[in-house]
Design an enzyme around this catalytic site. Sequence first.
Site, PDB file in Angstrom:
ATOM      1  N   GLY A  48      -5.032  64.386  98.052  1.00  0.00           N
ATOM      2  CA  GLY A  48      -3.664  63.984  98.374  1.00  0.00           C
ATOM      3  C   GLY A  48      -2.640  65.098  98.307  1.00  0.00           C
ATOM      4  N   SER A  49      -3.096  66.366  98.470  1.00  0.00           N
ATOM      5  CA  SER A  49      -2.103  67.442  98.383  1.00  0.00           C
ATOM      6  C   SER A  49      -1.098  67.352  99.540  1.00  0.00           C
ATOM      7  CB  SER A  49      -2.777  68.813  98.348  1.00  0.00           C
ATOM      8  OG  SER A  49      -3.380  69.103  99.577  1.00  0.00           O
ATOM      9  N   ASN A  50      -1.568  66.946 100.719  1.00  0.00           N
ATOM     10  CA  ASN A  50      -0.628  66.782 101.840  1.00  0.00           C
ATOM     11  C   ASN A  50       0.327  65.618 101.578  1.00  0.00           C
ATOM     12  OD1 ASN A  50      -1.054  68.596 104.296  1.00  0.00           O
ATOM     13  ND2 ASN A  50      -3.143  68.120 103.671  1.00  0.00           N
TER      14      ASN A  50
ATOM     15  N   ASP B 167     -10.174  62.595 116.052  1.00  0.00           N
ATOM     16  CA  ASP B 167      -9.511  63.897 116.273  1.00  0.00           C
ATOM     17  C   ASP B 167      -9.260  64.175 117.764  1.00  0.00           C
ATOM     18  OD1 ASP B 167      -9.816  64.346 113.507  1.00  0.00           O
ATOM     19  OD2 ASP B 167     -11.811  65.196 113.805  1.00  0.00           O
TER      20      ASP B 167
ATOM     21  N   ASN C 206      -2.109  62.325 112.832  1.00  0.00           N
ATOM     22  CA  ASN C 206      -3.143  62.853 111.934  1.00  0.00           C
ATOM     23  C   ASN C 206      -2.993  64.369 111.843  1.00  0.00           C
ATOM     24  OD1 ASN C 206      -5.599  62.947 110.414  1.00  0.00           O
ATOM     25  ND2 ASN C 206      -6.701  63.539 112.270  1.00  0.00           N
TER      26      ASN C 206
ATOM     27  N   HIS D 244      -5.453  67.815 111.265  1.00  0.00           N
ATOM     28  CA  HIS D 244      -6.851  68.260 111.240  1.00  0.00           C
ATOM     29  C   HIS D 244      -6.873  69.752 110.908  1.00  0.00           C
ATOM     30  CE1 HIS D 244     -11.074  68.039 112.135  1.00  0.00           C
ATOM     31  NE2 HIS D 244     -10.950  69.181 112.782  1.00  0.00           N
TER      32      HIS D 244
ATOM     33  N   LEU E  76     -10.422  59.503 106.509  1.00  0.00           N
ATOM     34  CA  LEU E  76     -11.590  59.879 107.306  1.00  0.00           C
ATOM     35  C   LEU E  76     -12.198  58.756 108.142  1.00  0.00           C
ATOM     36  CD1 LEU E  76     -13.231  62.192 104.620  1.00  0.00           C
ATOM     37  CD2 LEU E  76     -11.574  62.777 106.389  1.00  0.00           C
TER      38      LEU E  76
ATOM     39  N   GLU F  43      -0.794  73.547 106.340  1.00  0.00           N
ATOM     40  CA  GLU F  43      -0.617  72.081 106.412  1.00  0.00           C
ATOM     41  C   GLU F  43       0.590  71.653 105.592  1.00  0.00           C
ATOM     42  OE1 GLU F  43      -5.085  70.403 107.161  1.00  0.00           O
ATOM     43  OE2 GLU F  43      -4.397  70.418 105.109  1.00  0.00           O
TER      44      GLU F  43
HETATM   45  C1  GAR Z   1      -6.721  68.195 104.846  1.00  0.00           C
HETATM   46  O1  GAR Z   1      -7.108  69.537 104.935  1.00  0.00           O
HETATM   47  C2  GAR Z   1      -6.783  67.560 106.206  1.00  0.00           C
HETATM   48  O2  GAR Z   1      -6.515  68.444 107.258  1.00  0.00           O
HETATM   49  C3  GAR Z   1      -8.200  67.080 106.256  1.00  0.00           C
HETATM   50  O3  GAR Z   1      -8.452  66.591 104.967  1.00  0.00           O
HETATM   51  C4  GAR Z   1      -7.723  67.400 104.039  1.00  0.00           C
HETATM   52  C5  GAR Z   1      -7.057  66.489 103.028  1.00  0.00           C
HETATM   53  O4  GAR Z   1      -6.575  67.253 101.971  1.00  0.00           O
HETATM   54  N1  GAR Z   1      -8.388  66.086 107.272  1.00  0.00           N
HETATM   55  C6  GAR Z   1      -9.445  66.074 108.077  1.00  0.00           C
HETATM   56  O5  GAR Z   1     -10.357  66.851 107.945  1.00  0.00           O
HETATM   57  C7  GAR Z   1      -9.421  64.987 109.130  1.00  0.00           C
HETATM   58  N2  GAR Z   1     -10.452  65.195 110.106  1.00  0.00           N
HETATM   59  P1  GAR Z   1      -5.560  66.623 100.917  1.00  0.00           P
HETATM   60  O6  GAR Z   1      -6.179  65.324 100.405  1.00  0.00           O
HETATM   61  O7  GAR Z   1      -5.447  67.641  99.836  1.00  0.00           O
HETATM   62  O8  GAR Z   1      -4.257  66.362 101.620  1.00  0.00           O
END
Ligand code: GAR
Length: 333
Positions: free
Chosen positions: A157-159, A290, A247, A249, A230, A319
Amino acid sequence: MSTARPLATLIKMFERLQKKWKVNGLQLGLILCTFAIGGSLTGFVGKKIMNALSINQDWLWTIIYIILITLLWPMAVLVVSIFFGQFRFFLKYIKKIGARMGIVRSENGSWKAEVESQEFRVQSRESKPVNPEPVLQVQQTRTIATSRIAIFASGAGSNAKKIIDHFRGSDYIKIALIACNNPYAGVLKIAAIENIPTLIIEKEKFLRGNAYLDELKDKQIGFIVLAGFLWKIPDALLKAYPVQIINIHPALLPKYGGKGMYGNNVHETVIAAREKESGITIHYVDEHYDNGDIILQVKCPVLENDTPDSLADRIHKLEHEYYPKAIEKLLAK
Ligand code: GAR
């Protein structure tokens, strides 16, 4: 003359700074103290050096003094910031100024400065409204439109955290729900700390039931942000939110996307293919993995000695910087 007005203006200015720098009230106070003392220290040391140089021509004195102050100021605030516990903030701040002036490489390296100079632009789907948000009745005389966002995430969940931080205190954008399919995911801890309602989603109901539309409606969700989610988005949800699901990616789509392409799988594949650059893609969501229209891509290099983890770090930084800004631009009135 009443003091209420200047005071209100000052408070507003502080609030704006807090929002801009994403800091709390205490940190803002410490930062302002650092600026004040760092500035005075610069002037003081600058004058001492100029006296020692004993330059007689006024014009030369002024030029040298300006150059000296410009060089001394970053050092002075950095030193002072240590005492106020704000070193990291000021290091980042000064690097940012340096990068803008073209003096230092920006945090992610020179490629980032390139992106910034190209002007940050997001692609909205012109033909369809991006933001048919619910309208919240505030007072009888006034209505404000709010964009109530649900973040769908299954991982750390950093994003999600960066997005929450970015919109903290926003007048019209609210993170109203965190939806998650993994009851042990880190993002749920973030939601608990931030006091944001959560929704644990189960596969059967999500993919073959009503995709939790009632729950989303109940929370008046107008926009859905996938951040490390996902599962494929079911038709029921796409129909209800035709252009309101986006989304992120961690690669430059259309390359390295699709089922199973997430997190370090993506970076391992990119490195194995000896790509020279990778990056992030923010895109609308459609019925394929995607695959929807691209809103924004930001590139970064893949270095000779990169591991999936080092590349993931670089990409996470992009990101965190660009996803919140892209959402803000998409939802801007
Ligand atoms: C992120 O890097 C995002 O781009 C990726 O999952 C990570 C989640 O990180 N998403 C995908 O790969 C989707 N195909 P987070 O939980 O630290 O935000």
